[in-house]
Design a protein around this motif. Sequence first.
Motif: not given
Length: 150
Positions: A33-42
Amino acid sequence: MSTLHLDGFLPYRLSITSNRVSNVIATAYQSLFGLKIPEWRLVAVLAEGDGMTQQALGAMTRMDKVTVSRAAIGLVERGLVKREPNPSDQRSHLLRLTDSGAALYEQVAPKALELERRIFSEFSAGEIRQLRSMLERLEVAAAGFEAEAT
């Protein structure tokens, strides 16, 4: 004199395990998904609630304000999150998922649950309940130490 053996020191083992699990998840979210962990958490927190300030997101995710800010900027730039004026505090903004952000969440959430299932496939339901309970107790204990430090 007591000797500390790092491999047997529970806080160290907890950190190593957390890092390893986080790396597995980070790799999956980044490649799929091209997401970093902090982005996914948000994204996940915003999907579970209504608009939130970056300060509230930091408190909920236990991420520092710089990490939250960078993740929010990245999500806004990708059109997954929008900033709106905060009617109760003109100094801050509320972050909300866009329709694209909500659609992404609907794709990622099942993958996250599948990954969790695979990671814990060797554990019984009782062991998972026990682990959740112990983690909750650890969080409460650590919060007590944080409160003492302030």
